[in-house]
Scaffold this active site. Structure first.
Site, PDB file in Angstrom:
ATOM      1  CG  LEU A 181       7.452  10.850   5.455  1.00 16.51           C
ATOM      2  CD1 LEU A 181       8.070  11.788   4.760  1.00 16.51           C
ATOM      3  CD2 LEU A 181       6.061  10.544   4.527  1.00 16.51           C
ATOM      4  CG  ASP A 213       8.525  11.928   9.347  1.00 17.62           C
ATOM      5  OD1 ASP A 213       9.544  12.617   9.883  1.00 17.62           O
ATOM      6  OD2 ASP A 213       8.364  10.604   9.073  1.00 17.62           O
ATOM      7  CE1 TYR A 243      13.044   0.728  18.001  1.00 20.64           C
ATOM      8  CE2 TYR A 243      13.805  -1.685  17.782  1.00 20.64           C
ATOM      9  CZ  TYR A 243      12.942  -0.545  17.604  1.00 20.64           C
ATOM     10  OH  TYR A 243      11.658  -1.054  16.934  1.00 20.64           O
TER      11      TYR A 243
END
Length: 370
Positions: free
Chosen positions: A61, A85, A192
């Site tokens: 999603l 998800d 990240y």
């Protein structure tokens, strides 16, 4: 071409043959049929399904998941692609094809999904993005690193083909920035980026050690008419919403901050073409892909051709330091050489599509506050 999305709220992409003469649409249809034959011939999933792979998309999603599902369902059939998800889907998503709950931190739960649904490919989108990850490092470690371990180990155990996206954020200030080659020093400065380098290296290790069919593309900033979701490059999405709503935009990056970018259609097409590329063509398991590079000022100037009254101010915040450590121009020559990657959208076309889609699907429907 990716078919127009079923979700009426965003309308990211153009339908095959739209505004084309019948003869052009017919040729496109023939090309699509030819491609389908080639996809079936090249497909070599180990799960035992003949003709088309059974595909599981994690983190479905997010920005890429639902549109990726539409592209793959248009090629392989609605039931061949399972979106997943941990979030309750909208009724529209639930009606558009198979959707299940999947927690990437639950290894046994993932095993059950793979076995029950006879999965052949995993497309692993689950991740916390750059700016969001910096706000919650422990959670980013769990989702981006522990979750990746589960997916890769699962793919090894069941002999799956696995795709993991990487990013321009996988590079750091010591990396050459213009251009940034496919193989160079990386050393990112965000969790990240660190997690994505970890994913690249783990995937390559599992490929060489265990023969895992691991595939990874380093994407630039991906531009779509979905509302911005917390990435450093998301100014290039937010500017369309604010400009069409108020004629103004306050940018959090300096006007001359150059970053690689890509329209979502090119992004998803590169993913699909890479996933079906024959093994013998792949000289690497990780490739840069891109379409263009621009600055906030260049984007604003192009957008002003559609919104002449546009006023953009610049107030750099903490995201500027992240952007300054990333590539300015991505060298994707190896992807072009090895498996024929070619982008279709430049800055002018991107702006035309974004203005149309954001205006049509948000502004005109009173959804501009999303």
């Amino acid at each position: 071409m990716i078919p127009r999305r079923l979700l009426g709220a965003t309308g990211l992409v153009r339908q095959l043959g739209e505004s084309c003469p019948t003869t052009v649409a017919a040729v496109a249809s023939q090309q699509q049929q030819k491609q389908q034959f080639q996809l079936t011939r090249h497909y070599s999933g180990a799960g035992g399904n003949k003709g088309s792979p059974k595909i599981l998309i994690t983190g479905g999603l997010g920005q890429l998941g639902t549109e990726c599902a539409k592209l793959l369902r248009s090629t392989y059939g609605e039931e061949s692609v399972i979106l997943s998800d941990i979030i309750k889907p909208s009724q529209q998503i639930a009606n558009s094809g198979p959707y299940i709950f999947a927690d990437i931190l639950d290894f046994k739960g993932l095993q059950k999904i793979v076995v029950d649904h006879r999965v052949d490919w995993i497309i692993h989108f689950s991740a916390l993005l750059s700016a969001i990850g910096e706000q919650n490092v422990p959670l980013a470690v769990r989702v981006n690193i522990e979750g990746l371990h589960n997916v890769i180990e699962l793919a090894k155990q069941y002999k799956l083909r696995v795709f993991v996206p990487s990013t321009i954020g996988a590079f750091g200030p010591e990396s050459p920035r213009n251009p940034t080659p496919n193989v160079t020093i990386q050393r990112p400065k965000t969790i990240y980026g660190v997690s994505k380098v970890h994913a690249e290296l783990m995937g390559e290790y599992y490929h060489h050690k265990f023969g895992l069919d691991f595939r990874c593309l380093r994407f630039p900033g991906v531009i779509s008419s979905d509302p911005p979701g917390g990435g450093t490059t998301d100014y290039a999405v937010a500017i369309f919403f604010e400009a069409l709503k108020s004629g103004k935009y306050d940018c959090y990056l300096k006007p001359d901050t150059r970053l690689p970018m890509m329209y979502i259609e090119d992004c998803l097409r590169s993913l699909h073409e890479f996933m079906i590329a024959p093994e013998e063509k792949l000289k690497s398991r990780v490739y840069n892909v891109t379409a263009m590079s621009f600055t906030p000022e260049e984007l604003a100037n192009e957008l002003a051709n559609h919104i002449p009254e546009l006023h953009v101010s610049y107030r750099p915040d903490s995201r500027q330091a992240i952007a300054d450590s990333w590539p300015q121009v991505f060298d994707d020559s190896e992807a072009r050489r090895d498996w024929g990657w070619q982008p279709k959208y430049d800055l002018k076309k991107l702006v035309e599509l974004m203005v149309h889609d954001v205006r049509e699907n948000y502004i005109n429907k009173g959804l501009s506050n999303v």
